[in-house]
Design an enzyme around this catalytic site. Structure first.
Site, PDB file in Angstrom:
ATOM      1  N   CYS A 108      41.074  37.673 -58.070  1.00 20.14           N
ATOM      2  CA  CYS A 108      41.638  36.333 -58.280  1.00 20.14           C
ATOM      3  C   CYS A 108      40.485  35.339 -58.256  1.00 20.14           C
ATOM      4  CB  CYS A 108      42.660  36.008 -57.190  1.00 20.14           C
ATOM      5  SG  CYS A 108      43.272  34.310 -57.261  1.00 20.14           S
ATOM      6  N   HIS A 198      44.813  39.291 -69.288  1.00 18.45           N
ATOM      7  CA  HIS A 198      45.246  37.957 -69.693  1.00 18.45           C
ATOM      8  C   HIS A 198      45.667  37.957 -71.152  1.00 18.45           C
ATOM      9  CE1 HIS A 198      43.864  35.800 -66.073  1.00 18.45           C
ATOM     10  NE2 HIS A 198      42.988  36.782 -66.020  1.00 18.45           N
TER      11      HIS A 198
END
Length: 322
Positions: A108, A198
């Site tokens: 993250c 993503h």
């Protein structure tokens, strides 16, 4: 990208799937009689509970417990729980994270800035660079004198099967502006992995994304992308509006956390996608405006690495009792 990192990605993707399958009904109250000492940090509104876990190699909180801790009504509240674990090999420490739904992502971006600031604060260290082992490989955040954190995020993964996605490649092995129909609309999707997957979207039905128009639809639209069959490990999804060739806006639906105010890896991925699509210039720093504030992202030609610079701030510290 080394085979070791790819193996970690495969293991992490399987772990993510197992953890994501747990329901909230499986949550149990923390069984330990010892209070959990924690600090809460936020990076542009992306907030995390940080735990100094360097005394043992396994997190002291289970994924089920993390769900309860992250609950904003009955727990501390947060987008995830991050653990500072002992180092692996030639590193300073290891990062593990459980999302607010109990799943475990590879890494993250906002979280690793918070982790660097957390460790720097509790060790009372001067500004320095950290080498942090993650499931996405080595990530190197650097504490700057002005309090910002600059992170060497490494190189992006662009091969479709390694992102992973089953969408057909459009540029060599890279998925750039591939059609994906969701709810009757055709979105142009570019797929990038920053150690986590993503799907980046700059246009829909031939029109550029307008954040103000799309914002109210995100809660219904986000899960349709996250759990789409073309993303076997699920995906983070960024919708992006171009302001200029060095300035963009975005909203994000994060895998395992839903709508958040910021996503560091997403900001990196969308700049890469923007460059691949010819919308963003590579030879300069790009400002990415997230709902929680701006990040500065640079994809350097000199080493092919992506650098992310942004804040990380302490919110409060405390102890959680069973």
């Amino acid at each position: 990208m080394s085979s070791q990192m790819l193996n970690r990605q495969a293991v992490s993707a399987r772990a993510f799937g197992r953890a994501a399958g747990r329901s909230r009904s499986s949550v149990r109250v923390m069984a330990s009689a010892k209070p959990l000492t924690f600090s809460k940090y936020q990076g542009l509104g992306n907030d995390f509970i940080l735990v100094d876990n360097r005394h043992t190699s396994e997190p002291v909180v289970t994924p089920e417990q993390a769900v309860k801790i992250c609950d904003r009504n009955f727990g501390i509240g947060g987008d995830g729980v991050i653990f500072a674990l002992p180092p692996v090999g030639d590193t300073d420490l290891t990062m593990r994270i459980f999302n607010s739904d109990g799943s475990e992502p590879e890494m993250c971006g906002n979280g690793i800035r918070c982790l660097a600031k957390f460790v720097s604060d509790i060790d009372n260290a001067a500004p320095r660079k950290y080498k942090i082992h993650t499931l996405a490989g080595l990530i190197q955040p650097e504490m700057l004198a002005d309090g910002q954190v600059r992170v060497d995020m490494g190189t992006p993964i662009l091969e479709g099967p390694k992102v992973p996605t089953t969408l057909a490649p459009t540029q060599g092995s890279t998925v750039v502006q591939q059609d994906l129909v969701v709810e009757g609309k055709t979105y142009k999707v570019t797929c990038v992995s920053m150690g986590n997957p993503h799907a980046v979207i700059y246009s829909c039905d031939g029109e550029p994304i307008k954040i103000d128009d799309l914002d109210k639809e995100l809660a219904a639209l986000g899960p349709k992308f996250e759990r789409n069959a073309v993303f076997p490990a699920r995906t983070n999804t960024e919708f992006v509006e171009v302001i200029s060739r060095s300035h963009v806006r975005m909203v994000v639906w994060e895998r395992g956390a839903g709508r958040t105010l910021a996503c560091g890896t997403g900001a990196c991925a969308l700049v890469v996608a923007g460059i691949l699509e010819g919308r963003v210039d590579r030879n300069q720093v790009c400002r990415v405006d997230l709902p929680g504030g701006p990040l500065q992202i640079e994809w350097r030609q000199s080493d092919n690495h992506i650098y992310m610079t942004g804040p990380a701030e302490l919110v409060f510290s405390g102890q959680l009792r069973a």
